[in-house]
Design a protein around this motif. Structure first.
Motif, PDB file in Angstrom:
ATOM      1  N   ASN A 132      -4.455 -45.502 -26.293  1.00 56.66           N
ATOM      2  CA  ASN A 132      -5.195 -45.070 -25.099  1.00 56.66           C
ATOM      3  C   ASN A 132      -4.534 -45.677 -23.862  1.00 56.66           C
ATOM      4  O   ASN A 132      -4.931 -46.744 -23.403  1.00 56.66           O
ATOM      5  CB  ASN A 132      -6.663 -45.519 -25.184  1.00 56.66           C
ATOM      6  CG  ASN A 132      -7.351 -44.940 -26.394  1.00 56.66           C
ATOM      7  OD1 ASN A 132      -7.257 -43.745 -26.646  1.00 56.66           O
ATOM      8  ND2 ASN A 132      -8.027 -45.777 -27.160  1.00 56.66           N
ATOM      9  N   PRO A 133      -3.512 -45.020 -23.309  1.00 50.74           N
ATOM     10  CA  PRO A 133      -2.804 -45.588 -22.161  1.00 50.74           C
ATOM     11  C   PRO A 133      -3.697 -45.650 -20.919  1.00 50.74           C
ATOM     12  O   PRO A 133      -4.681 -44.937 -20.809  1.00 50.74           O
ATOM     13  CB  PRO A 133      -1.634 -44.630 -21.954  1.00 50.74           C
ATOM     14  CG  PRO A 133      -2.003 -43.386 -22.647  1.00 50.74           C
ATOM     15  CD  PRO A 133      -2.966 -43.741 -23.724  1.00 50.74           C
ATOM     16  N   GLY A 134      -3.326 -46.519 -20.000  1.00 53.99           N
ATOM     17  CA  GLY A 134      -4.055 -46.645 -18.749  1.00 53.99           C
ATOM     18  C   GLY A 134      -4.459 -48.081 -18.471  1.00 53.99           C
ATOM     19  O   GLY A 134      -4.450 -48.519 -17.336  1.00 53.99           O
ATOM     20  N   THR A 135      -4.796 -48.840 -19.496  1.00 55.45           N
ATOM     21  CA  THR A 135      -5.158 -50.242 -19.339  1.00 55.45           C
ATOM     22  C   THR A 135      -3.917 -51.097 -19.538  1.00 55.45           C
ATOM     23  O   THR A 135      -3.176 -50.907 -20.496  1.00 55.45           O
ATOM     24  CB  THR A 135      -6.227 -50.648 -20.379  1.00 55.45           C
ATOM     25  OG1 THR A 135      -7.320 -49.751 -20.276  1.00 55.45           O
ATOM     26  CG2 THR A 135      -6.693 -52.070 -20.149  1.00 55.45           C
ATOM     27  N   LYS A 136      -3.689 -52.038 -18.641  1.00 54.49           N
ATOM     28  CA  LYS A 136      -2.521 -52.905 -18.751  1.00 54.49           C
ATOM     29  C   LYS A 136      -2.754 -53.915 -19.872  1.00 54.49           C
ATOM     30  O   LYS A 136      -3.717 -54.691 -19.831  1.00 54.49           O
ATOM     31  CB  LYS A 136      -2.287 -53.620 -17.429  1.00 54.49           C
ATOM     32  CG  LYS A 136      -0.926 -54.215 -17.285  1.00 54.49           C
ATOM     33  CD  LYS A 136      -0.719 -54.706 -15.879  1.00 54.49           C
ATOM     34  CE  LYS A 136       0.759 -54.869 -15.613  1.00 54.49           C
ATOM     35  NZ  LYS A 136       1.006 -55.328 -14.257  1.00 54.49           N
ATOM     36  N   ARG A 137      -1.894 -53.878 -20.884  1.00 50.36           N
ATOM     37  CA  ARG A 137      -2.000 -54.758 -22.049  1.00 50.36           C
ATOM     38  C   ARG A 137      -0.617 -55.275 -22.428  1.00 50.36           C
ATOM     39  O   ARG A 137       0.395 -54.681 -22.083  1.00 50.36           O
ATOM     40  CB  ARG A 137      -2.575 -53.997 -23.240  1.00 50.36           C
ATOM     41  CG  ARG A 137      -3.984 -53.530 -23.032  1.00 50.36           C
ATOM     42  CD  ARG A 137      -4.515 -52.905 -24.298  1.00 50.36           C
ATOM     43  NE  ARG A 137      -5.900 -52.541 -24.099  1.00 50.36           N
ATOM     44  CZ  ARG A 137      -6.419 -51.392 -24.470  1.00 50.36           C
ATOM     45  NH1 ARG A 137      -5.681 -50.513 -25.087  1.00 50.36           N
ATOM     46  NH2 ARG A 137      -7.683 -51.136 -24.250  1.00 50.36           N
ATOM     47  N   LEU A 138      -0.597 -56.349 -23.192  1.00 51.81           N
ATOM     48  CA  LEU A 138       0.660 -56.872 -23.711  1.00 51.81           C
ATOM     49  C   LEU A 138       1.091 -55.987 -24.877  1.00 51.81           C
ATOM     50  O   LEU A 138       0.346 -55.815 -25.842  1.00 51.81           O
ATOM     51  CB  LEU A 138       0.504 -58.319 -24.180  1.00 51.81           C
ATOM     52  CG  LEU A 138       1.788 -58.977 -24.686  1.00 51.81           C
ATOM     53  CD1 LEU A 138       2.819 -59.064 -23.563  1.00 51.81           C
ATOM     54  CD2 LEU A 138       1.501 -60.353 -25.231  1.00 51.81           C
ATOM     55  N   ILE A 139       2.295 -55.422 -24.766  1.00 54.52           N
ATOM     56  CA  ILE A 139       2.825 -54.513 -25.779  1.00 54.52           C
ATOM     57  C   ILE A 139       4.173 -55.062 -26.235  1.00 54.52           C
ATOM     58  O   ILE A 139       5.014 -55.391 -25.401  1.00 54.52           O
ATOM     59  CB  ILE A 139       2.998 -53.089 -25.210  1.00 54.52           C
ATOM     60  CG1 ILE A 139       1.704 -52.612 -24.559  1.00 54.52           C
ATOM     61  CG2 ILE A 139       3.454 -52.132 -26.289  1.00 54.52           C
ATOM     62  CD1 ILE A 139       1.864 -51.326 -23.791  1.00 54.52           C
ATOM     63  N   SER A 140       4.383 -55.141 -27.540  1.00 61.73           N
ATOM     64  CA  SER A 140       5.642 -55.694 -28.034  1.00 61.73           C
ATOM     65  C   SER A 140       6.208 -54.841 -29.165  1.00 61.73           C
ATOM     66  O   SER A 140       5.493 -54.086 -29.819  1.00 61.73           O
ATOM     67  CB  SER A 140       5.438 -57.127 -28.522  1.00 61.73           C
ATOM     68  OG  SER A 140       4.562 -57.146 -29.614  1.00 61.73           O
TER      69      SER A 140
END
Length: 127
Positions: free
Chosen positions: A68-76
């Protein structure tokens, strides 16, 4: 003869203007889905996103995308060719991780990806 050339020039100008307006949106949509070259060979889903795996010659590239894109989260994301150390990249972003591209040749690779609390860890794949 000159009227014919003027009309032809005007038609070409209009067509090129329409293509300039129409193409950037589709090109942007295609490039935003992945910044990895090559063909997609695997989609590895997990609870908060998925890892997209691409092959291009002997290179393997992977990127993690949010469900669910749109919220800034840590992605690795990380990719490890068998016999080498894993290459890891991460960032806080609203859509995807930075791509990781490694030379694997004909060796197996292990791929991991994580978004917020969810993660995926493959076994040895693409052998």
């Amino acid at each position: 003869m000159t009227v014919r050339r003027l009309v032809l020039g005007l038609v070409l100008l209009i067509v090129s203007a329409l293509l300039t307006v129409a193409v950037p949106g589709s090109a942007q949509a295609a490039s935003s889905s992945s910044s990895c070259p090559g063909r997609k060979v695997r989609t590895l889903p997990f609870s908060t996103g998925s890892v997209l795996v691409y092959k291009d010659g002997g290179y393997v590239c992977a990127v993690t995308v949010q469900k669910n894109p749109g919220t800034k989260r840590l992605i690795s994301v990380s990719v490890q060719a068998r016999g080498n150390v894993a290459v890891r990249k991460s960032r806080s972003h609203t859509r995807s991780s930075p791509p990781v591209r490694v030379y694997a040749g004909h060796r197996c690779v292990r791929v991991t990806g994580a978004v917020a609390g969810g993660s995926y860890r493959s076994g040895w794949i693409l052998c």
